[in-house]
Write an enzyme that holds these catalytic residues in place. Structure first.
Site, PDB file in Angstrom:
ATOM      1  N   ASP A 220      45.710  33.119  36.434  1.00  0.00           N
ATOM      2  CA  ASP A 220      45.746  34.569  36.467  1.00  0.00           C
ATOM      3  C   ASP A 220      47.057  35.015  35.828  1.00  0.00           C
ATOM      4  O   ASP A 220      48.128  34.530  36.198  1.00  0.00           O
ATOM      5  CB  ASP A 220      45.690  35.043  37.930  1.00  0.00           C
ATOM      6  CG  ASP A 220      44.777  36.233  38.108  1.00  0.00           C
ATOM      7  OD1 ASP A 220      45.006  37.242  37.427  1.00  0.00           O
ATOM      8  OD2 ASP A 220      43.850  36.150  38.937  1.00  0.00           O
TER       9      ASP A 220
ATOM     10  N   ASP B 265      45.111  40.278  34.340  1.00  0.00           N
ATOM     11  CA  ASP B 265      45.031  41.304  35.375  1.00  0.00           C
ATOM     12  C   ASP B 265      45.291  42.705  34.799  1.00  0.00           C
ATOM     13  O   ASP B 265      46.235  42.898  34.030  1.00  0.00           O
ATOM     14  CB  ASP B 265      46.085  40.972  36.444  1.00  0.00           C
ATOM     15  CG  ASP B 265      45.936  41.783  37.711  1.00  0.00           C
ATOM     16  OD1 ASP B 265      44.907  41.629  38.386  1.00  0.00           O
ATOM     17  OD2 ASP B 265      46.861  42.555  38.029  1.00  0.00           O
TER      18      ASP B 265
END
Ligand code: TEU
Ligand code: CA
Length: 541
Positions: free
Chosen positions: A97, A198
């Site tokens: 991520d 993100d």
């Protein structure tokens, strides 16, 4: 896009809730490594790990205090290297991520940024108070709170589009992008196969003027998908990603199909895939807190729009921010098992790369908590505080939060019927769902007709079918709880029939059964309750 990104299936792990091996109640990297063979057996080719970096956990890892290290709660860098090596041996790729809109306020950059004469002074978005002492503009945050916080030491406000402890980075300062390139290379050199990016559409703020009046997120028009955001993604693609065998998938909040096309246009070179949100809005009014009955018609329209807008989609029904799909889009009571299998049929028969979220493959359901005190999520807690400030009674606040809370998907993974579902020998950081004795991996592994076994079958069906992987998508019907579409590839086609209701349903199609979630080999034109069927060369009767 690389061929392997199209052909493989992605599995998302929320490390905190996956598998705890050292008994502290928190999932960890050795726990993940220990479960890789089971994921291989399921047919998974790529794993996306939600953040594993050091973090004070204001937002469970989405507030990063050091990008190039491992959260000690999860283990060590040696544990990460071991995970990468074991995964590589099993031919599983690992994607991390990439949270670069903001850091934690405990990141060294932010701490140094609090001093005006430091080298880090412009790493974040600082502004003086208005003459009346108030914040610099009228923007509001994603997490139902103010998005400016005053720092006594610096004597200024800093911007945070999420929680107070998540200050936004300042991309107008070129040094910030240099830092990002460095940390991306750090992980790519270690062998990770890419990033899930993100809230990537909101990293560039083109103005800090007051936002227009809207129901929520004042200021959005000043930072959503600005031209400079596209430039940043192109730079990262050309200067970093292009040197590696990797891919990116953007979490593109508020993306429109047109925006999605720009972001994934290979000629522009920005992202490989994006997550769209429209199909996640088919059971709500305007915001997720205002739930309404899920509509197959809205789902069909959203899917048709996105399936046809983009060359390739990142398909998902669940992640760590969304309630569990089985109760949300189908039935998690009487028809739980059929519902979970039908949704699996949907996920794997869309055009694009399928993303499975941990527990989805065993049909895990929303939490069984009964009060806000059992929740952990900052978003839920902030929402409760906001609703309280509007004088809403407790029962109503709970009713609004219960169905939408992100903790629904964050309860520990249910491995077996032993205490705490085999997730931990200690006290789990978030409550285990009481249904773990019925819903768990072990019992489903040993049952050829379980939800998990159906996922396994469906993954194989997709792997063997060019039509399901590469075919075009055409919506045929989405009325009264029925979803029907056609996938077509090089003169061959498949028809997908999905019943979203608990009644039998005559559909008027015939053909050879590729797979049926009810385990049937012949199709008589009538779908069973919540059944999903794929027909080879299906025809209207
Ligand atoms: O989510 C961004 C995002 O849009 C969500 O906050 C969304 O508004 C909300 O979850 C809907 O319920 C990403 C991450 O997936 C999320 O976990 C993080 O909290 C957030 O960014 C901040 O990093
Ligand atoms: Ca642990």
């Amino acid at each position: 896009m690389k061929q392997w990104c199209k052909d493989r299936v992605v599995y998302q792990i929320y490390p905190r809730s996956f598998q705890d091996l050292n008994g502290d109640g928190i999932g960890d990297l050795p726990g993940i490594t220990s479960r890789l063979p089971a994921l291989k057996e399921l047919g998974i080719g790529i794993i996306w790990l939600s953040p594993v970096y050091p973090s004070p956990n204001a937002d469970n890892g989405y507030d990063i205090s050091d990008y190039c290290a491992i959260n000690p709660e999860f283990g060590t860098m040696a544990d990460m290297d071991a995970l990468l090596a074991t995964a590589a041996a099993l031919d599983i790729k690992i994607v991390l991520d990439l949270v670069i809109n903001h850091t934690s306020d405990e990141h060294e950059w932010f701490q140094k940024s609090r001093e005006k004469d430091s080298d880090y002074a412009d790493y974040y978005i600082w502004r003086p108070a208005k003459p009346d002492g108030g914040p610099p503009n009228n923007w509001t945050s994603f997490f139902a709170e103010d998005c400016w916080t005053f720092d006594e030491m610096r004597g200024e406000y800093y911007l945070h589009l999420f929680a107070k402890k998540q200050p936004d980075l300042n991309y107008a300062n070129p040094k910030v992008l240099e830092e990002v390139k460095k940390l991306m290379r750090f992980w790519l050199d270690k062998g990770v196969a890419g990033f899930r990016c993100d809230v990537i559409t909101i990293i560039w703020k083109s103005s800090l003027a007051d936002g227009e009046k809207r129901l929520f997120l004042h200021g959005l028009e000043h930072y959503l998908a600005r031209p400079e955001m596209h430039e940043i993604l192109h730079t990262l693609h050309e200067e970093v990603l292009a040197d590696y065998d990797c891919f990116t998938v953007g979490e593109t909040v508020f993306a429109t199909p047109a925006m999605g096309r720009e972001l994934t246009d290979e000629a522009r070179g920005e992202l490989d895939m994006i997550f769209s949100f429209e199909h996640m809005e088919t059971d709500q009014y305007l915001v997720k807190w205002l739930k309404r009955r899920f509509s197959v018609k809205r789902l069909g329209a959203a899917l048709a729009r996105w399936q046809n807008a983009l060359e390739w989609n990142a398909n998902y029904l669940e992640n760590h921010d969304q309630p569990r799909s089985v109760g949300r889009f189908a039935n998690d009571k009487k028809h739980w098992e059929q519902s979970a299998k039908m949704l699996c049929t949907l996920l794997f028969s869309l055009r694009g790369t399928p993303f499975v979220y941990q527990g989805e493959e065993i049909g895990m359901t929303n939490f069984d908590f009964t009060a806000l005190e059992q929740l952990d999520d900052v978003e839920s807690k902030n929402m409760d505080a906001l609703l309280r400030s509007w004088h809403l009674p407790k029962w109503l606040r709970w009713r609004m939060i219960r169905k939408s809370s992100r903790d629904n998907a964050r309860t520990p993974m249910q491995w077996d019927a032993s205490d705490n579902a085999g997730f931990t020998t200690g006290t789990p950081w978030l409550g285990v769902n009481g249904n773990y004795r019925k819903i768990n991996v072990e019992s489903q592994m040993n049952d050829p007709f379980s939800v998990r076994s159906y996922y396994k079958d469906m993954i194989q069906v997709r792997a063997c079918s060019e039509t399901l992987r590469y075919g075009t998508f055409k919506l045929l019907d989405s009325k009264r709880g029925l979803l029907v579409y056609e996938r077509k590839f090089e003169g061959r086609h498949a028809i997908v029939l999905l019943n979203f209701r608990g009644r039998k349903r005559a559909v008027g199609y015939a053909g050879q059964v590729v797979i049926s979630s009810a385990g049937r080999e012949m199709f008589d034109g009538v779908l069973l309750p919540y059944e999903g069927v794929i027909l080879n060369e299906g025809v209207r009767t």
